[in-house]
Design an enzyme around this catalytic site. Sequence first.
Site, PDB file in Angstrom:
ATOM      1  N   TYR A   1      -1.437  -1.109  10.737  1.00 21.24           N
ATOM      2  CA  TYR A   1      -1.643  -1.326   9.300  1.00 21.24           C
ATOM      3  C   TYR A   1      -0.458  -0.810   8.489  1.00 21.24           C
ATOM      4  CZ  TYR A   1      -3.422  -0.958   4.571  1.00 21.24           C
ATOM      5  OH  TYR A   1      -3.557  -1.065   3.210  1.00 21.24           O
TER       6      TYR A   1
ATOM      7  N   SER B   1       0.850  -1.191   0.000  1.00 20.14           N
ATOM      8  CA  SER B   1       0.000   0.000   0.000  1.00 20.14           C
ATOM      9  C   SER B   1       0.881   1.234   0.000  1.00 20.14           C
ATOM     10  CB  SER B   1      -0.888   0.004   1.253  1.00 20.14           C
ATOM     11  OG  SER B   1      -1.521   1.254   1.451  1.00 20.14           O
TER      12      SER B   1
END
Length: 275
Positions: A157, A144
Amino acid sequence: MTSTSTGPTALITGASSGLGAEFATQLAAGGHDVILVARSRDRLEELADRLRTAYGVQAHVLPQDLAEPDAADRIAEALTARGLSVDLLVNNAGFGTCGRFEEIDPRREHDEIMVNVVALVDLTHAVLPGMLERGSGAVLNVGSTAGYQPGPYFAVYSATKVFVLNFSLALRQEYRGRGIRVTALCPGPVETNFFEAIGTRKAALSGSFSTSEPVVRAALRALDRDRAYVTPGLSNALGAHLNPRRPRTLVAAIAERITRKVLEPEQKSSEPATT
């Protein structure tokens, strides 16, 4: 429909929806047999039937919760039992959490690490020896843009996605010249159920969403070209490469000013959210 395809075989995790389903579709369209891994058997069976019918490929279904400690062992045992080898591993499965660290369910973040990091590493361990023995293979890890800097209010995350990127870059260097390609996909916000699972669309910090099809197409093109990593979308790529990297404490402080908006209450709307 039963297929007799003998093309290369791709194993895709998180294949029941979103990027995973799109990876399975584009790979099947390109002649890959597919092994579909996710928790939902029903969704996987539906996708497998569609791919067999549309593309004449073999589509195998392996329902598995990747948060379980022995998830990769179970998948490896199933592959052996079915006589399947993996030519391309797409470590796509993952989910996120956001908010104040002390307010997030620790069990949820434990599972997040198990899926985003542990299962990814374990599955890579499981299939890489076979690739080396055959002298060819590829691993595509889905990270990401969150992996390019620390993410306050996304602490776990973003840390998992930092791991995915650095793990991928390191493996790529280890296996260059040995027939194994490794690429990391680091997309910005994509219209999937990720934001439904994380609980807020404010987690898409850029506010600009892509769709799965061009993101997957860019990832597979990057893998074919043996690129180390790819960040689809001009604004995402610019943000990834123009952001400062040091001093790290300053980078974290700047990031906090951007990410704190996830703490703000969602504005109620009569319009349904897009997922």
